[in-house]
Design an enzyme around this catalytic site. Sequence first.
Site, short mmCIF file in Angstrom:
data_model
loop_
_atom_site.label_atom_id
_atom_site.label_comp_id
_atom_site.label_asym_id
_atom_site.label_seq_id
_atom_site.Cartn_x
_atom_site.Cartn_y
_atom_site.Cartn_z
N ASP A 102 -21.19 15.67 35.54
CA ASP A 102 -19.94 16.44 35.50
C ASP A 102 -20.21 17.94 35.60
O ASP A 102 -19.51 18.65 36.33
CB ASP A 102 -19.19 16.17 34.18
CG ASP A 102 -18.17 15.05 34.27
OD1 ASP A 102 -17.93 14.53 35.37
OD2 ASP A 102 -17.62 14.69 33.20
N TRP B 288 -15.69 15.36 36.86
CA TRP B 288 -16.28 16.68 36.97
C TRP B 288 -15.77 17.58 35.86
O TRP B 288 -14.69 17.36 35.32
CB TRP B 288 -15.92 17.33 38.31
CG TRP B 288 -16.20 16.49 39.53
CD1 TRP B 288 -15.28 15.94 40.36
CD2 TRP B 288 -17.50 16.14 40.08
NE1 TRP B 288 -15.93 15.28 41.39
CE2 TRP B 288 -17.28 15.38 41.24
CE3 TRP B 288 -18.82 16.41 39.69
CZ2 TRP B 288 -18.32 14.87 42.02
CZ3 TRP B 288 -19.86 15.91 40.46
CH2 TRP B 288 -19.61 15.15 41.61
N HIS C 135 -17.62 8.40 37.50
CA HIS C 135 -16.20 8.13 37.19
C HIS C 135 -15.75 6.82 37.83
O HIS C 135 -14.61 6.39 37.65
CB HIS C 135 -15.30 9.29 37.64
CG HIS C 135 -15.21 10.37 36.61
ND1 HIS C 135 -14.05 10.70 35.95
CD2 HIS C 135 -16.16 11.19 36.10
CE1 HIS C 135 -14.28 11.68 35.09
NE2 HIS C 135 -15.57 11.99 35.17
N HIS D 289 -6.43 16.88 40.73
CA HIS D 289 -7.54 16.53 39.82
C HIS D 289 -8.19 15.18 40.13
O HIS D 289 -9.41 15.06 40.19
CB HIS D 289 -6.99 16.52 38.39
CG HIS D 289 -8.05 16.36 37.35
ND1 HIS D 289 -8.74 17.42 36.80
CD2 HIS D 289 -8.58 15.25 36.79
CE1 HIS D 289 -9.63 16.96 35.93
NE2 HIS D 289 -9.55 15.65 35.90
N ASP E 226 -7.36 17.83 32.81
CA ASP E 226 -8.36 17.70 31.74
C ASP E 226 -7.93 18.44 30.48
O ASP E 226 -8.24 18.03 29.37
CB ASP E 226 -9.73 18.25 32.19
CG ASP E 226 -10.58 17.17 32.84
OD1 ASP E 226 -10.31 15.97 32.62
OD2 ASP E 226 -11.52 17.53 33.57
N ASP F 165 -12.08 13.74 40.73
CA ASP F 165 -12.80 12.79 39.87
C ASP F 165 -13.25 11.53 40.60
O ASP F 165 -14.31 10.97 40.29
CB ASP F 165 -11.92 12.39 38.67
CG ASP F 165 -12.08 13.33 37.48
OD1 ASP F 165 -13.08 14.09 37.43
OD2 ASP F 165 -11.20 13.31 36.59
N HIS G 15 -23.62 11.25 32.01
CA HIS G 15 -22.31 11.57 32.59
C HIS G 15 -22.08 13.09 32.63
O HIS G 15 -21.67 13.63 33.65
CB HIS G 15 -21.19 10.88 31.79
CG HIS G 15 -19.85 11.04 32.42
ND1 HIS G 15 -19.26 10.05 33.16
CD2 HIS G 15 -19.00 12.10 32.47
CE1 HIS G 15 -18.11 10.49 33.63
NE2 HIS G 15 -17.91 11.73 33.21
N ARG H 190 -5.44 16.08 28.57
CA ARG H 190 -5.70 14.65 28.34
C ARG H 190 -5.88 14.25 26.89
O ARG H 190 -5.69 13.07 26.54
CB ARG H 190 -6.87 14.15 29.18
CG ARG H 190 -8.15 14.90 28.96
CD ARG H 190 -9.10 14.50 30.05
NE ARG H 190 -9.62 13.17 29.75
CZ ARG H 190 -10.91 12.88 29.66
NH1 ARG H 190 -11.81 13.82 29.85
NH2 ARG H 190 -11.29 11.66 29.38
N HIS I 49 -13.99 20.70 39.55
CA HIS I 49 -12.57 20.56 39.93
C HIS I 49 -12.06 21.80 40.65
O HIS I 49 -11.32 21.70 41.62
CB HIS I 49 -11.72 20.26 38.69
CG HIS I 49 -11.86 18.83 38.25
ND1 HIS I 49 -11.35 17.78 38.99
CD2 HIS I 49 -12.48 18.27 37.19
CE1 HIS I 49 -11.64 16.64 38.39
NE2 HIS I 49 -12.32 16.90 37.30
N HIS J 124 -8.45 8.99 34.65
CA HIS J 124 -9.50 9.84 35.22
C HIS J 124 -10.67 9.05 35.81
O HIS J 124 -11.59 9.64 36.37
CB HIS J 124 -10.03 10.81 34.17
CG HIS J 124 -9.05 11.86 33.75
ND1 HIS J 124 -9.17 13.18 34.09
CD2 HIS J 124 -7.90 11.75 33.03
CE1 HIS J 124 -8.15 13.86 33.58
NE2 HIS J 124 -7.36 13.01 32.93
N1 DCM Z 1 -15.18 8.78 31.40
C1 DCM Z 1 -15.47 7.91 32.44
N2 DCM Z 1 -15.45 6.58 32.22
C2 DCM Z 1 -15.15 6.08 31.01
C3 DCM Z 1 -14.86 6.95 29.94
C4 DCM Z 1 -14.89 8.32 30.17
O1 DCM Z 1 -15.74 8.36 33.55
N3 DCM Z 1 -15.11 4.77 30.83
C5 DCM Z 1 -15.26 10.23 31.65
C6 DCM Z 1 -14.07 11.07 31.33
C7 DCM Z 1 -14.72 12.40 31.01
C8 DCM Z 1 -16.04 12.02 30.37
O2 DCM Z 1 -16.32 10.69 30.84
O3 DCM Z 1 -15.02 13.11 32.19
C9 DCM Z 1 -16.04 12.05 28.85
O4 DCM Z 1 -14.98 11.24 28.41
P1 DCM Z 1 -14.49 11.25 26.90
O5 DCM Z 1 -14.28 12.68 26.57
O6 DCM Z 1 -13.23 10.44 26.95
O7 DCM Z 1 -15.59 10.60 26.14
ZN ZN Z 2 -10.89 14.28 34.87
ZN ZN Z 3 -16.46 13.13 33.73
#
Ligand code: DCM
Ligand code: ZN
Ligand code: ZN
Length: 295
Positions: free
Chosen positions: A154, A1, A127, A117, A45, A121, A150, A48, A6, A60
């Site tokens: 989110d 999210w 996620h 958090h 977040d 998620d 995604h 990270r 969140h 996450h």
């Molecule tokens: N994310 C996910 N699964 C993955 C990679 C990333 O759920 N395999 C999520 C984390 C963040 C969003 O996607 O909420 C964007 O990730 P990033 O900024 O790492 O691309």
């Molecule tokens: Zn997160």
């Molecule tokens: Zn996300």
Amino acid sequence: WGALGHETVGYIAQEFLTSGALSFVKSSLGSTYNQSLGSAATWADNVRYETAYKWSAPYHFVDAEDDPLDDSCSVSETRDCGDGGCILTAIANYTTRIQETSLSASQRQEALKFIDHFLGDIGQPLHVEAYEVGGNDIDAVCGGKSTNLHAAWDTGILTTNINGSYGGNLQTYIAALVARIKSGEYKSLTSDWLSCTSITEPVSTKRSVATIEEDIKRLGAEKGKRASITPLECPLVWAREANAYDCSVVFSYDSGDDLCEGDYFDNAVPVIDLQLAKQGYRLAAWLNVIFDGET
Ligand code: DCM
Ligand code: ZN
Ligand code: ZN
Ligand code: DCM
Ligand code: DCM
């Protein structure tokens, strides 16, 4: 999210804390976070991508290697949680650390902020899905703007909903969800939401010989401290529940559809409302079990 999701989970949880959990939350978070799980929920977040917290990025999510487009959804701790850990082991790790009185106040505050958090998620269907990097690699449109699937889940759909039906006011939206839990359409569901609350029950007591052998091989191969993290059953239950939506609403669109209007939006909104309310309620129950031994 995103931040709104969140904060929603955190502020809802804050409403349902029992006395010991509430005291810990208030004193641990202090004035920095207005003593609230709502304000502290986005910290994980914000850090990270910092070098010092790079290790937390894979915590996450869990990349479930299922087949949602073929109507086959599933999450497996052994298949899907990488050697570096995932949201399932992260919740187990921080559930242990928040109780470690030998750790410093700041380490226990960090554990609280991660739990705050990650319990959010784990309720986001994308996620708990590996397909196209949890939908990050799928182009999408929300309110006429280019995004990805995604990000639509989110933030895009939730923001559109709060703007369209709650006057753009996050606290109005949160109050509406809290009212549904206390006296509205969610009230009769809350006991089911808490059917799993054990902070110690390890993953699956009834497993096939094949998965036990897989576990033994995997644990034998892991020489690091992470091998000592015992995966918990409840996070897996929550992950499977969220992942099931990947076999219904999440991928049910036609190319070119605007996901923030029409049928797709109308089907996604009730799922997002439910997942945020439920995970907020579960977050409170989790902390209540930890600090008061009760739900
Ligand atoms: N994310 C996910 N699964 C993955 C990679 C990333 O759920 N395999 C999520 C984390 C963040 C969003 O996607 O909420 C964007 O990730 P990033 O900024 O790492 O691309
Ligand atoms: Zn997160
Ligand atoms: Zn996300
Ligand atoms: N770290 C860890 N295990 C976790 C979370 C964080 O080891 N579950 C931290 C400890 C170190 C950093 O990550 O500060 C890198 O540790 P290592 O290289 O041992 O993985
Ligand atoms: N850490 C963690 N989980 C662990 C071990 C460490 O989150 N099981 C975090 C706490 C600190 C950082 O990693 O922020 C550095 O830890 P250490 O001092 O143990 O290397």
